[in-house]
Design a protein around this motif. Structure first.
Motif, PDB file in Angstrom:
ATOM      1  N   ILE A  26       0.916  -1.332  -0.013  1.00 38.54           N
ATOM      2  CA  ILE A  26       0.064  -0.127  -0.010  1.00 38.54           C
ATOM      3  C   ILE A  26       0.942   1.125   0.037  1.00 38.54           C
ATOM      4  CG2 ILE A  26      -1.676   1.392   1.416  1.00 38.54           C
ATOM      5  CD1 ILE A  26      -3.035  -1.284   2.287  1.00 38.54           C
ATOM      6  N   SER A  27       1.978   1.325   0.880  1.00 44.29           N
ATOM      7  CA  SER A  27       2.982   2.631   0.824  1.00 44.29           C
ATOM      8  C   SER A  27       3.344   2.600  -0.587  1.00 44.29           C
ATOM      9  CB  SER A  27       4.146   2.014   1.893  1.00 44.29           C
ATOM     10  OG  SER A  27       3.454   2.151   2.896  1.00 44.29           O
ATOM     11  N   ARG A  28       3.897   1.462  -1.360  1.00 44.64           N
ATOM     12  CA  ARG A  28       4.410   1.758  -2.595  1.00 44.64           C
ATOM     13  C   ARG A  28       3.400   2.268  -3.549  1.00 44.64           C
ATOM     14  NH1 ARG A  28       7.573  -3.062  -1.636  1.00 44.64           N
ATOM     15  NH2 ARG A  28       6.036  -4.300  -2.348  1.00 44.64           N
ATOM     16  N   GLU A  56     -15.457  -0.882   4.245  1.00 40.31           N
ATOM     17  CA  GLU A  56     -15.751   0.062   3.212  1.00 40.31           C
ATOM     18  C   GLU A  56     -15.672   1.733   3.554  1.00 40.31           C
ATOM     19  OE1 GLU A  56     -16.969  -3.775   1.877  1.00 40.31           O
ATOM     20  OE2 GLU A  56     -17.734  -2.433   3.665  1.00 40.31           O
ATOM     21  N   GLU A  57     -16.066   1.784   4.869  1.00 42.87           N
ATOM     22  CA  GLU A  57     -15.781   2.984   5.755  1.00 42.87           C
ATOM     23  C   GLU A  57     -14.491   3.387   6.137  1.00 42.87           C
ATOM     24  OE1 GLU A  57     -20.318   3.489   7.848  1.00 42.87           O
ATOM     25  OE2 GLU A  57     -18.866   1.967   8.373  1.00 42.87           O
ATOM     26  N   LEU A  58     -13.758   2.206   6.415  1.00 42.31           N
ATOM     27  CA  LEU A  58     -12.373   2.356   7.035  1.00 42.31           C
ATOM     28  C   LEU A  58     -11.495   3.041   5.962  1.00 42.31           C
ATOM     29  CD1 LEU A  58      -9.919   1.699   9.207  1.00 42.31           C
ATOM     30  CD2 LEU A  58      -9.963  -0.506   8.017  1.00 42.31           C
ATOM     31  N   LYS A  71      -7.243   6.977  -4.587  1.00 43.23           N
ATOM     32  CA  LYS A  71      -6.530   5.726  -4.728  1.00 43.23           C
ATOM     33  C   LYS A  71      -7.598   4.409  -3.709  1.00 43.23           C
ATOM     34  CE  LYS A  71      -2.611   6.674  -6.305  1.00 43.23           C
ATOM     35  NZ  LYS A  71      -2.104   6.464  -7.936  1.00 43.23           N
ATOM     36  N   VAL A  72      -8.810   5.019  -3.276  1.00 41.76           N
ATOM     37  CA  VAL A  72      -9.602   4.222  -2.501  1.00 41.76           C
ATOM     38  C   VAL A  72      -9.743   2.787  -3.265  1.00 41.76           C
ATOM     39  CG1 VAL A  72     -11.709   3.884  -1.412  1.00 41.76           C
ATOM     40  CG2 VAL A  72     -10.485   5.992  -1.275  1.00 41.76           C
ATOM     41  N   ASP A  73     -10.381   2.907  -4.335  1.00 43.35           N
ATOM     42  CA  ASP A  73     -10.546   1.792  -5.111  1.00 43.35           C
ATOM     43  C   ASP A  73      -9.601   0.677  -5.265  1.00 43.35           C
ATOM     44  OD1 ASP A  73     -13.042   2.502  -5.359  1.00 43.35           O
ATOM     45  OD2 ASP A  73     -13.066   3.011  -7.472  1.00 43.35           O
ATOM     46  N   LYS A  77      -9.014  -2.904  -3.144  1.00 42.47           N
ATOM     47  CA  LYS A  77      -8.718  -4.260  -3.929  1.00 42.47           C
ATOM     48  C   LYS A  77      -7.496  -4.775  -3.208  1.00 42.47           C
ATOM     49  CE  LYS A  77      -8.186  -6.375  -8.462  1.00 42.47           C
ATOM     50  NZ  LYS A  77      -7.370  -7.188  -7.833  1.00 42.47           N
ATOM     51  N   LEU A  78      -6.494  -4.202  -3.046  1.00 42.47           N
ATOM     52  CA  LEU A  78      -5.613  -4.710  -2.496  1.00 42.47           C
ATOM     53  C   LEU A  78      -5.872  -5.522  -1.017  1.00 42.47           C
ATOM     54  CD1 LEU A  78      -2.431  -4.896  -3.597  1.00 42.47           C
ATOM     55  CD2 LEU A  78      -1.945  -2.713  -2.347  1.00 42.47           C
ATOM     56  N   SER A  79      -6.488  -4.761  -0.354  1.00 38.62           N
ATOM     57  CA  SER A  79      -6.853  -5.148   0.871  1.00 38.62           C
ATOM     58  C   SER A  79      -7.596  -6.477   0.912  1.00 38.62           C
ATOM     59  CB  SER A  79      -7.461  -4.043   1.712  1.00 38.62           C
ATOM     60  OG  SER A  79      -8.032  -4.553   2.946  1.00 38.62           O
TER      61      SER A  79
END
Length: 200
Positions: A26-28, A56-58, A71-73, A77-79
């Motif tokens: 995520i950092s990258r 979805e709220e986090l 970058k939310v989407d 997806k990564l999470s």
């Protein structure tokens, strides 16, 4: 020291890769330092682990702090991919082995009610004497009360407990609580450590 109980975390220990890998990815993706990401993550994740907000709220809360809402989407997806059901069967078999050797074995996870329901549907709770999920207990690691109740339900004193987690933060109150922490990196490292402690 004579140990009587072994506790396991879920994500990063019994399932999937250690959480540091997700943080690095995520950092990258966001183009920020891991420390900046973790500061924002830990500001909000306790609300999710207590069941006060949804996944979805986090992520919008975290990314708003980082000024990365665009970058939310991609982050969600990564999470989700990272959190897929992918048990580490060697570690689960080790938990079963420890139980047959007479140790009390428990799971203590900061997680949602949805994940708790999924784990029970898969029968994972049957591998453990105690099965604590933060959304159900209301206590989130590293809060000492989470470990106090965990040890009490296992029927042991905290000094008789080894707890295995992939998060340094989750283990940060070990000295205060009195249990022995193991920062999980791999199955092989875990086995070596338990042998050093005369558990295996």
């Amino acid at each position: 020291m004579i140990y009587k109980a072994i506790g396991f975390d879920w994500g990063g220990v019994l399932n999937g890769k250690p959480g540091k890998h997700l943080g690095q990815e995520i950092s990258r993706l966001l183009g920020i330092s891991a420390d900046s990401y973790l500061e924002a993550y830990y500001t909000h994740n306790k609300k999710f682990n207590r069941g006060d907000i949804t996944r979805e709220e986090l992520w919008p809360l975290i990314l708003a702090d980082l000024n990365k809402l665009d970058k939310v989407d991609a982050v969600m997806k990564l999470s989700l991919d990272f959190g897929d059901y992918n048990p580490n069967y060697h570690v689960l078999k080790l938990a079963d082995q420890l139980r047959t050797k007479g140790y009390k074995v428990g799971l203590l996870s900061n997680n949602s009610q949805e994940k708790a329901d999924m784990m029970r549907q898969k029968g994972l709770d049957k591998h453990f004497d105690v099965f604590h999920i933060s959304a159900e207990t209301g206590f989130v690691k590293p809060e000492p009360e989470a470990f106090n109740i965990f040890a009490k339900d296992l029927g042991v004193e905290l000094k008789e407990l080894i707890f295995i987690d992939d998060s340094e933060k989750s283990l940060s109150t070990a000295n205060v609580c009195g249990y022995t922490p193991i920062l999980f990196d791999s199955y092989q490292q875990l086995v070596l450590y338990l042998k050093e402690k005369d558990v295996l």
